[in-house]
Write an enzyme that holds these catalytic residues in place. Structure first.
Site, PDB file in Angstrom:
ATOM      1  N   THR A   1      -7.951  -0.802   8.425  1.00 50.27           N
ATOM      2  CA  THR A   1      -9.107  -1.040   9.301  1.00 50.27           C
ATOM      3  C   THR A   1      -9.998  -2.142   8.719  1.00 50.27           C
ATOM      4  O   THR A   1      -9.676  -2.736   7.701  1.00 50.27           O
ATOM      5  CB  THR A   1      -9.910   0.260   9.439  1.00 50.27           C
ATOM      6  OG1 THR A   1     -10.093   0.814   8.131  1.00 50.27           O
ATOM      7  CG2 THR A   1      -9.168   1.253  10.306  1.00 50.27           C
TER       8      THR A   1
ATOM      9  N   HIS B   1     -13.400  12.595  10.368  1.00 44.99           N
ATOM     10  CA  HIS B   1     -12.280  12.306   9.467  1.00 44.99           C
ATOM     11  C   HIS B   1     -12.387  13.080   8.152  1.00 44.99           C
ATOM     12  O   HIS B   1     -13.438  13.635   7.820  1.00 44.99           O
ATOM     13  CB  HIS B   1     -12.234  10.803   9.161  1.00 44.99           C
ATOM     14  CG  HIS B   1     -11.648   9.984  10.266  1.00 44.99           C
ATOM     15  ND1 HIS B   1     -12.379   9.597  11.356  1.00 44.99           N
ATOM     16  CD2 HIS B   1     -10.399   9.502  10.458  1.00 44.99           C
ATOM     17  CE1 HIS B   1     -11.613   8.888  12.179  1.00 44.99           C
ATOM     18  NE2 HIS B   1     -10.395   8.820  11.666  1.00 44.99           N
TER      19      HIS B   1
ATOM     20  N   GLY C   1       0.859  -1.195   0.000  1.00 44.57           N
ATOM     21  CA  GLY C   1       0.000   0.000   0.000  1.00 44.57           C
ATOM     22  C   GLY C   1       0.887   1.234   0.000  1.00 44.57           C
ATOM     23  O   GLY C   1       0.507   2.306   0.475  1.00 44.57           O
TER      24      GLY C   1
ATOM     25  N   LYS D   1     -11.872   9.145   3.291  1.00 43.28           N
ATOM     26  CA  LYS D   1     -11.907   7.871   4.022  1.00 43.28           C
ATOM     27  C   LYS D   1     -13.040   6.991   3.487  1.00 43.28           C
ATOM     28  O   LYS D   1     -14.158   7.472   3.308  1.00 43.28           O
ATOM     29  CB  LYS D   1     -12.096   8.157   5.523  1.00 43.28           C
ATOM     30  CG  LYS D   1     -12.038   6.927   6.403  1.00 43.28           C
ATOM     31  CD  LYS D   1     -11.902   7.305   7.864  1.00 43.28           C
ATOM     32  CE  LYS D   1     -11.952   6.090   8.774  1.00 43.28           C
ATOM     33  NZ  LYS D   1     -10.935   5.077   8.428  1.00 43.28           N
TER      34      LYS D   1
HETATM   35  N1  LIG Z   1      -3.921   2.318  12.077  1.00 48.47           N
HETATM   36  C1  LIG Z   1      -3.781   3.631  11.884  1.00 48.47           C
HETATM   37  O1  LIG Z   1      -3.170   4.348  12.709  1.00 48.47           O
HETATM   38  C2  LIG Z   1      -4.346   4.232  10.641  1.00 48.47           C
HETATM   39  C3  LIG Z   1      -4.077   5.567  10.317  1.00 48.47           C
HETATM   40  C4  LIG Z   1      -4.571   6.064   9.121  1.00 48.47           C
HETATM   41  C5  LIG Z   1      -5.278   5.231   8.274  1.00 48.47           C
HETATM   42  N2  LIG Z   1      -5.519   3.948   8.649  1.00 48.47           N
HETATM   43  C6  LIG Z   1      -6.201   3.013   7.767  1.00 48.47           C
HETATM   44  O2  LIG Z   1      -5.258   2.577   6.793  1.00 48.47           O
HETATM   45  C7  LIG Z   1      -5.934   2.240   5.590  1.00 48.47           C
HETATM   46  C8  LIG Z   1      -5.298   3.010   4.450  1.00 48.47           C
HETATM   47  O3  LIG Z   1      -5.560   4.383   4.600  1.00 48.47           O
HETATM   48  P1  LIG Z   1      -4.987   5.446   3.542  1.00 48.47           P
HETATM   49  O4  LIG Z   1      -5.543   6.751   3.933  1.00 48.47           O
HETATM   50  O5  LIG Z   1      -3.521   5.264   3.410  1.00 48.47           O
HETATM   51  O6  LIG Z   1      -5.707   4.931   2.207  1.00 48.47           O
HETATM   52  P2  LIG Z   1      -5.246   5.179   0.686  1.00 48.47           P
HETATM   53  O7  LIG Z   1      -6.458   4.915  -0.149  1.00 48.47           O
HETATM   54  O8  LIG Z   1      -4.555   6.482   0.562  1.00 48.47           O
HETATM   55  O9  LIG Z   1      -4.162   4.041   0.434  1.00 48.47           O
HETATM   56  C9  LIG Z   1      -4.436   2.707   0.209  1.00 48.47           C
HETATM   57  C10 LIG Z   1      -3.391   2.164  -0.748  1.00 48.47           C
HETATM   58  O10 LIG Z   1      -3.568   0.752  -0.856  1.00 48.47           O
HETATM   59  C11 LIG Z   1      -3.381   0.413  -2.227  1.00 48.47           C
HETATM   60  N3  LIG Z   1      -4.002  -0.886  -2.488  1.00 48.47           N
HETATM   61  C12 LIG Z   1      -5.284  -1.163  -2.763  1.00 48.47           C
HETATM   62  N4  LIG Z   1      -5.437  -2.488  -2.958  1.00 48.47           N
HETATM   63  C13 LIG Z   1      -4.212  -3.039  -2.809  1.00 48.47           C
HETATM   64  C14 LIG Z   1      -3.727  -4.372  -2.892  1.00 48.47           C
HETATM   65  N5  LIG Z   1      -4.542  -5.412  -3.190  1.00 48.47           N
HETATM   66  N6  LIG Z   1      -2.416  -4.599  -2.660  1.00 48.47           N
HETATM   67  C15 LIG Z   1      -1.579  -3.578  -2.374  1.00 48.47           C
HETATM   68  N7  LIG Z   1      -1.984  -2.293  -2.294  1.00 48.47           N
HETATM   69  C16 LIG Z   1      -3.281  -2.032  -2.503  1.00 48.47           C
HETATM   70  C17 LIG Z   1      -4.029   1.566  -2.993  1.00 48.47           C
HETATM   71  O11 LIG Z   1      -3.601   1.599  -4.339  1.00 48.47           O
HETATM   72  C18 LIG Z   1      -3.528   2.747  -2.182  1.00 48.47           C
HETATM   73  O12 LIG Z   1      -2.276   3.205  -2.641  1.00 48.47           O
HETATM   74  C19 LIG Z   1      -7.412   2.534   5.858  1.00 48.47           C
HETATM   75  O13 LIG Z   1      -8.066   1.365   6.273  1.00 48.47           O
HETATM   76  C20 LIG Z   1      -7.361   3.544   6.983  1.00 48.47           C
HETATM   77  O14 LIG Z   1      -8.535   3.548   7.749  1.00 48.47           O
HETATM   78  C21 LIG Z   1      -5.084   3.449   9.802  1.00 48.47           C
HETATM   79  O1  LIG Z   2      -7.527   8.283   7.827  1.00 45.78           O
HETATM   80  C1  LIG Z   2      -8.017   7.178   8.136  1.00 45.78           C
HETATM   81  O2  LIG Z   2      -8.636   6.458   7.332  1.00 45.78           O
HETATM   82  C2  LIG Z   2      -7.846   6.693   9.512  1.00 45.78           C
HETATM   83  N1  LIG Z   2      -8.244   5.482   9.796  1.00 45.78           N
HETATM   84  C3  LIG Z   2      -8.128   4.831  11.042  1.00 45.78           C
HETATM   85  C4  LIG Z   2      -9.479   4.474  11.590  1.00 45.78           C
HETATM   86  O3  LIG Z   2     -10.395   4.174  10.808  1.00 45.78           O
HETATM   87  O4  LIG Z   2      -9.630   4.438  12.809  1.00 45.78           O
HETATM   88  C5  LIG Z   2      -7.270   5.582  12.029  1.00 45.78           C
HETATM   89  C6  LIG Z   2      -7.410   7.054  11.931  1.00 45.78           C
HETATM   90  C7  LIG Z   2      -7.171   7.539  10.511  1.00 45.78           C
END
Ligand SMILES: NC(=O)c1ccc[n+]([C@@H]2O[C@H](COP(=O)([O-])OP(=O)(O)OC[C@H]3O[C@@H](n4cnc5c(N)ncnc54)[C@H](O)[C@@H]3O)[C@@H](O)[C@H]2O)c1
Ligand SMILES: O=C(O)C1=N[C@H](C(=O)O)CCC1
EC number: 1.17.1.8
Length: 250
Positions: free
Chosen positions: A78, A135, A8, A139
């Site tokens: 998530t 958010h 990703g 998202k």
């Molecule tokens: N745990 C945390 O602290 C935290 C923080 C922010 C976001 N998140 C979560 O992380 C996830 C990603 O968020 P984001 O804002 O970076 O999303 P985003 O859409 O910017 O990035 C997702 C990436 O995954 C890629 N992708 C899609 N399918 C794929 C596959 N099969 N194999 C490899 N790559 C693939 C997409 O092309 C994209 O580049 C979400 O679920 C978000 O809620 C978690």
């Molecule tokens: O930006 C997002 O997407 C985020 N996802 C996580 C969530 O769903 O809790 C963490 C916060 C940012």
């Protein structure tokens, strides 16, 4: 050096992880893969830890494939349910290498992890509790993984304390009362300008406690991601671990 691959890597979070891994003294970037790339390039020879930040619809399959390939995985995506977590446990039980690990955190920001912890501490003392997460509008999932985690934690703390249902005399609801998770109402706001925010509201007769965490920039998640990478690389956490609180002295 801990060899880290990012899946990703072109995403909002993945691109920050690539920068963080390149910037830390004890980690080096092995592979940076995104949608369409072949995950079988990742092996236990070239990678110690994979960091996975993709989308909820693909994350489980990625994790199962990576475990079968013999690598440890730190996941920020998530969308995890108890059933999905059970599938990860089953995959780890028949993993090719001994003591393989998967670590999953709904939120890597210290503010959010502490808000969750404080909410658990406060929950037994209040009659009412609701969660509001706010958010950025890009998202794809609602409510946030963090809010779901917080709601479950509050519900468990209330149950342990012997509290009953939250008072609510709503007679008609077109959806305004939010999603009910484990008896806790959870509300999701999507607003341009926001990044990742959560408010937990607690109420008693004549008083209110608000616990709020604000992540203004995705850089806030990076110390937690690197902490998880280091902890999992230590080999001290075989199997599945969920939540960054496991690595903090709370
Ligand atoms: N745990 C945390 O602290 C935290 C923080 C922010 C976001 N998140 C979560 O992380 C996830 C990603 O968020 P984001 O804002 O970076 O999303 P985003 O859409 O910017 O990035 C997702 C990436 O995954 C890629 N992708 C899609 N399918 C794929 C596959 N099969 N194999 C490899 N790559 C693939 C997409 O092309 C994209 O580049 C979400 O679920 C978000 O809620 C978690
Ligand atoms: O930006 C997002 O997407 C985020 N996802 C996580 C969530 O769903 O809790 C963490 C916060 C940012």
């Amino acid at each position: 050096m801990i060899k880290v691959s990012v899946v990703g890597a072109k995403g909002r979070m993945g691109s920050h992880v690539v920068e963080a891994v390149n910037g830390a003294e004890d980690t080096s970037l092995a592979l940076a893969l995104d949608a369409g790339d072949d995950l079988t390039q990742i092996t236990s020879e070239n990678t110690d830890i994979v960091v996975e930040f993709t989308v909820p619809t693909v994350s489980l399959d990625n994790v199962l494939a990576l475990v079968a390939q013999g690598v440890n995985v730190v996941v920020g995506t998530t969308g995890w349910t108890d059933e999905k977590l059970d599938q990860v446990r089953a995959a780890l039980a028949k993993a090719p290498r001994e003591n393989q690990s998967v670590f999953i955190a709904p939120n890597f920001a210290i503010s959010a992890v502490l808000a969750d912890y404080f909410a658990k501490v406060a929950a037994p003392y209040f009659e009412s509790a609701e969660v509001i997460e706010l958010h950025h509008p890009n998202k794809v999932d609602a409510p946030s993984g963090t809010a779901i985690h917080t709601a479950h934690a509050i519900a468990e703390a209330r149950k342990d304390a012997g509290l009953g249902a939250i008072p609510d005399n709503t007679q008609t609801d077109g959806g305004s009362r939010g999603q009910v998770i484990d008896g806790i109402h959870v509300h999701a706001v999507r607003l341009r300008g926001l990044n990742a925010h959560e408010e937990v509201l607690f109420g008693n007769a004549g008083e209110q406690l608000t616990i709020r965490a604000d992540s203004f920039d995705r850089i806030s998640f990076m110390p937690g991601v690197l902490l998880a990478v280091r902890k999992i690389a230590s080999g001290n956490y075989p199997g599945l671990t969920v939540g960054l609180d496991h690595f903090l002295d709370l």
